[in-house]
Design a protein around this motif. Structure first.
Motif, PDB file in Angstrom:
ATOM      1  N   PRO A  35       0.828  -1.204   0.000  1.00 37.30           N
ATOM      2  CA  PRO A  35       0.000   0.000   0.000  1.00 37.30           C
ATOM      3  C   PRO A  35       0.869   1.263   0.000  1.00 37.30           C
ATOM      4  O   PRO A  35       1.916   1.284   0.630  1.00 37.30           O
ATOM      5  CB  PRO A  35      -0.787  -0.116   1.303  1.00 37.30           C
ATOM      6  CG  PRO A  35       0.137  -0.872   2.214  1.00 37.30           C
ATOM      7  CD  PRO A  35       0.895  -1.832   1.345  1.00 37.30           C
ATOM      8  N   TRP A  36       0.429   2.285  -0.704  1.00 34.85           N
ATOM      9  CA  TRP A  36       1.189   3.523  -0.740  1.00 34.85           C
ATOM     10  C   TRP A  36       0.235   4.713  -0.889  1.00 34.85           C
ATOM     11  O   TRP A  36      -0.908   4.574  -1.315  1.00 34.85           O
ATOM     12  CB  TRP A  36       2.197   3.533  -1.904  1.00 34.85           C
ATOM     13  CG  TRP A  36       1.565   3.441  -3.271  1.00 34.85           C
ATOM     14  CD1 TRP A  36       1.311   2.303  -3.991  1.00 34.85           C
ATOM     15  CD2 TRP A  36       1.084   4.534  -4.074  1.00 34.85           C
ATOM     16  NE1 TRP A  36       0.710   2.603  -5.191  1.00 34.85           N
ATOM     17  CE2 TRP A  36       0.560   3.978  -5.277  1.00 34.85           C
ATOM     18  CE3 TRP A  36       1.052   5.914  -3.912  1.00 34.85           C
ATOM     19  CZ2 TRP A  36       0.004   4.761  -6.286  1.00 34.85           C
ATOM     20  CZ3 TRP A  36       0.509   6.702  -4.920  1.00 34.85           C
ATOM     21  CH2 TRP A  36      -0.007   6.125  -6.085  1.00 34.85           C
ATOM     22  N   ALA A  57      -3.302   4.338 -10.220  1.00 39.12           N
ATOM     23  CA  ALA A  57      -3.290   5.234  -9.070  1.00 39.12           C
ATOM     24  C   ALA A  57      -4.661   5.858  -8.896  1.00 39.12           C
ATOM     25  O   ALA A  57      -5.418   6.036  -9.857  1.00 39.12           O
ATOM     26  CB  ALA A  57      -2.225   6.316  -9.242  1.00 39.12           C
ATOM     27  N   ARG A  58      -4.952   6.194  -7.664  1.00 40.00           N
ATOM     28  CA  ARG A  58      -6.183   6.909  -7.315  1.00 40.00           C
ATOM     29  C   ARG A  58      -5.791   8.362  -7.034  1.00 40.00           C
ATOM     30  O   ARG A  58      -4.968   8.635  -6.157  1.00 40.00           O
ATOM     31  CB  ARG A  58      -6.798   6.254  -6.081  1.00 40.00           C
ATOM     32  CG  ARG A  58      -8.045   6.941  -5.525  1.00 40.00           C
ATOM     33  CD  ARG A  58      -8.446   6.251  -4.232  1.00 40.00           C
ATOM     34  NE  ARG A  58      -9.456   7.014  -3.519  1.00 40.00           N
ATOM     35  CZ  ARG A  58     -10.755   6.781  -3.582  1.00 40.00           C
ATOM     36  NH1 ARG A  58     -11.196   5.772  -4.323  1.00 40.00           N
ATOM     37  NH2 ARG A  58     -11.616   7.516  -2.894  1.00 40.00           N
ATOM     38  N   PHE A  59      -6.359   9.284  -7.788  1.00 45.19           N
ATOM     39  CA  PHE A  59      -6.048  10.708  -7.668  1.00 45.19           C
ATOM     40  C   PHE A  59      -7.248  11.411  -7.035  1.00 45.19           C
ATOM     41  O   PHE A  59      -8.381  11.247  -7.498  1.00 45.19           O
ATOM     42  CB  PHE A  59      -5.754  11.289  -9.051  1.00 45.19           C
ATOM     43  CG  PHE A  59      -5.532  12.775  -9.067  1.00 45.19           C
ATOM     44  CD1 PHE A  59      -4.269  13.290  -8.838  1.00 45.19           C
ATOM     45  CD2 PHE A  59      -6.584  13.652  -9.301  1.00 45.19           C
ATOM     46  CE1 PHE A  59      -4.058  14.661  -8.854  1.00 45.19           C
ATOM     47  CE2 PHE A  59      -6.379  15.016  -9.320  1.00 45.19           C
ATOM     48  CZ  PHE A  59      -5.114  15.526  -9.098  1.00 45.19           C
ATOM     49  N   ARG A  85      -2.782   7.789  -4.249  1.00 51.51           N
ATOM     50  CA  ARG A  85      -2.605   6.543  -3.484  1.00 51.51           C
ATOM     51  C   ARG A  85      -3.122   5.363  -4.292  1.00 51.51           C
ATOM     52  O   ARG A  85      -3.776   5.543  -5.322  1.00 51.51           O
ATOM     53  CB  ARG A  85      -3.291   6.630  -2.131  1.00 51.51           C
ATOM     54  CG  ARG A  85      -4.731   7.026  -2.125  1.00 51.51           C
ATOM     55  CD  ARG A  85      -5.236   7.078  -0.685  1.00 51.51           C
ATOM     56  NE  ARG A  85      -6.142   8.172  -0.415  1.00 51.51           N
ATOM     57  CZ  ARG A  85      -6.368   8.671   0.793  1.00 51.51           C
ATOM     58  NH1 ARG A  85      -5.744   8.170   1.841  1.00 51.51           N
ATOM     59  NH2 ARG A  85      -7.205   9.661   0.966  1.00 51.51           N
ATOM     60  N   ASP A  86      -2.818   4.180  -3.791  1.00 55.53           N
ATOM     61  CA  ASP A  86      -3.218   2.993  -4.536  1.00 55.53           C
ATOM     62  C   ASP A  86      -4.649   2.577  -4.229  1.00 55.53           C
ATOM     63  O   ASP A  86      -5.305   1.956  -5.063  1.00 55.53           O
ATOM     64  CB  ASP A  86      -2.260   1.828  -4.257  1.00 55.53           C
ATOM     65  CG  ASP A  86      -2.365   1.332  -2.825  1.00 55.53           C
ATOM     66  OD1 ASP A  86      -2.227   2.164  -1.898  1.00 55.53           O
ATOM     67  OD2 ASP A  86      -2.578   0.127  -2.625  1.00 55.53           O
ATOM     68  N   GLY A 116       3.770  -4.660  -2.103  1.00 53.04           N
ATOM     69  CA  GLY A 116       2.777  -5.169  -3.029  1.00 53.04           C
ATOM     70  C   GLY A 116       2.998  -4.751  -4.465  1.00 53.04           C
ATOM     71  O   GLY A 116       4.131  -4.505  -4.900  1.00 53.04           O
ATOM     72  N   ALA A 117       1.902  -4.643  -5.200  1.00 52.13           N
ATOM     73  CA  ALA A 117       1.940  -4.341  -6.634  1.00 52.13           C
ATOM     74  C   ALA A 117       2.635  -3.003  -6.888  1.00 52.13           C
ATOM     75  O   ALA A 117       2.479  -2.039  -6.135  1.00 52.13           O
ATOM     76  CB  ALA A 117       0.519  -4.325  -7.192  1.00 52.13           C
TER      77      ALA A 117
END
Length: 322
Positions: A35-36, A57-59, A85-86, A116-117
């Protein structure tokens, strides 16, 4: 005979991109494993860009959320604070608290997150410091999302060149990266102009109009000329009344109001540079009287020209407060 502008009338939008003057470019490559997350603070006066080169990515800006896939581009034209974030529940610390590896004064890379990914991104921030650029940014929405397209796919070539310069760290590399980053922003803006129908309305739509775009191009190229409605109409081989009505309908204000406003934008830009006088700027824009220029400047800008000072060039810390 009418004087031809130094570019074709149909490319007045291209001229708007051509004159962009960028200052304080910051560029960062990121390798992020889930997670990031990271929160980027508000940076007024800066245009931010993000490109996902692999993964997703989630913006987030406020309540608005955009999911970014590879080669998607997102622009934050006026530097609002935002989050990448992811996943929705991933923690997003202030990006300035995340360790950076610096490759020069303005270029860095980060590795962040868990195990992770993998998602890789390129982000950056620039200041656009030409009157046309500032007007262009003012017309853009708060967030510009350009999904993958043939135009955004071309960004990958520029990104690869930037990556090579960062990795090789040869003499002159920072200058090369700065110019490539400028190219990258112009490519992103070009992709937005081609993708978003809203970009072809208002002032931008007027720039693209064969006749009104040419009139705008003439004024932009020579703001000091003694322009008149009749004179511009003559350049376009239109009647005065037809030209005036079309100009107001497309641009949103009368011809001479725009001419004066443009001159004051140019004047503000020159005064802000701090290396000239009010009298010199007035003369350079065709005013025979400094007092007349000062009255026009105050009316349009809201402050006297003598109050304009060079804007601080805080090129450090666009992203990380270095």
């Amino acid at each position: 005979m009418p004087t031809e502008p130094p570019w074709t009338p149909s490319d007045a939008v291209g001229e708007a991109l051509h004159v962009l003057r960028m200052n304080g470019t910051f560029y960062c490559r990121a390798e992020l494993r889930a997670p990031w997350g990271m929160a980027l603070p508000a940076t007024p006066g800066c245009l931010w860009f993000h490109v996902v080169t692999s993964g997703s990515a989630r913006f987030e800006v406020g309540d608005e959320v955009v999911t970014l896939a590879p080669a998607d581009v997102v622009l934050v034209p006026r530097g609002e604070g935002h989050v990448l974030r992811d996943a929705e529940d991933s923690r997003a610390p202030d990006v300035r608290s995340i360790p950076h590896t610096w490759h020069g004064d303005r270029f860095a890379s980060i590795r962040h997150g868990g195990g992770g990914a993998l998602t890789t991104t390129v982000c950056g921030a620039v200041r656009l410091e030409h009157p046309m650029a500032e007007r262009l940014v003012a017309m853009m929405p708060d967030i510009v999302h350009v999904p993958v397209s043939p135009l955004t796919a071309r960004l990958q070539d520029t990104l690869r060149l930037i990556a090579l310069e960062v990795e090789e760290t040869q003499p002159g590399g920072e200058a090369v990266i700065t110019r490539l980053a400028d190219v990258l922003v112009v490519q992103m803006l070009r992709a937005w102009l081609a993708h978003d129908p809203a970009a072809r309305t208002g002032w931008l739509g007027a720039l693209a109009d064969p006749d009104i775009g040419r009139a705008l191009a003439l004024v932009h190229a020579d703001p000091a000329r003694d322009w008149s409605v009749a004179g511009l109409a003559h350049e376009l081989a239109l009647s005065r009344s037809t030209f005036a009505a079309r100009f107001t309908a497309l641009v949103g204000e009368p011809v001479m109001t725009y001419v004066t406003r443009w001159r004051m934008l140019v004047a503000h830009d020159r005064l802000r540079a701090g290396d000239t006088t009010v009298a010199a700027v007035a003369a350079s824009l065709g005013y025979r009287s400094e007092a007349a220029f000062s009255r026009a400047f105050r009316r349009v800008v809201g402050t006297p020209p003598g109050a304009v000072r060079a804007r601080p060039r805080d090129e450090e810390g666009l992203l990380v407060g270095a």
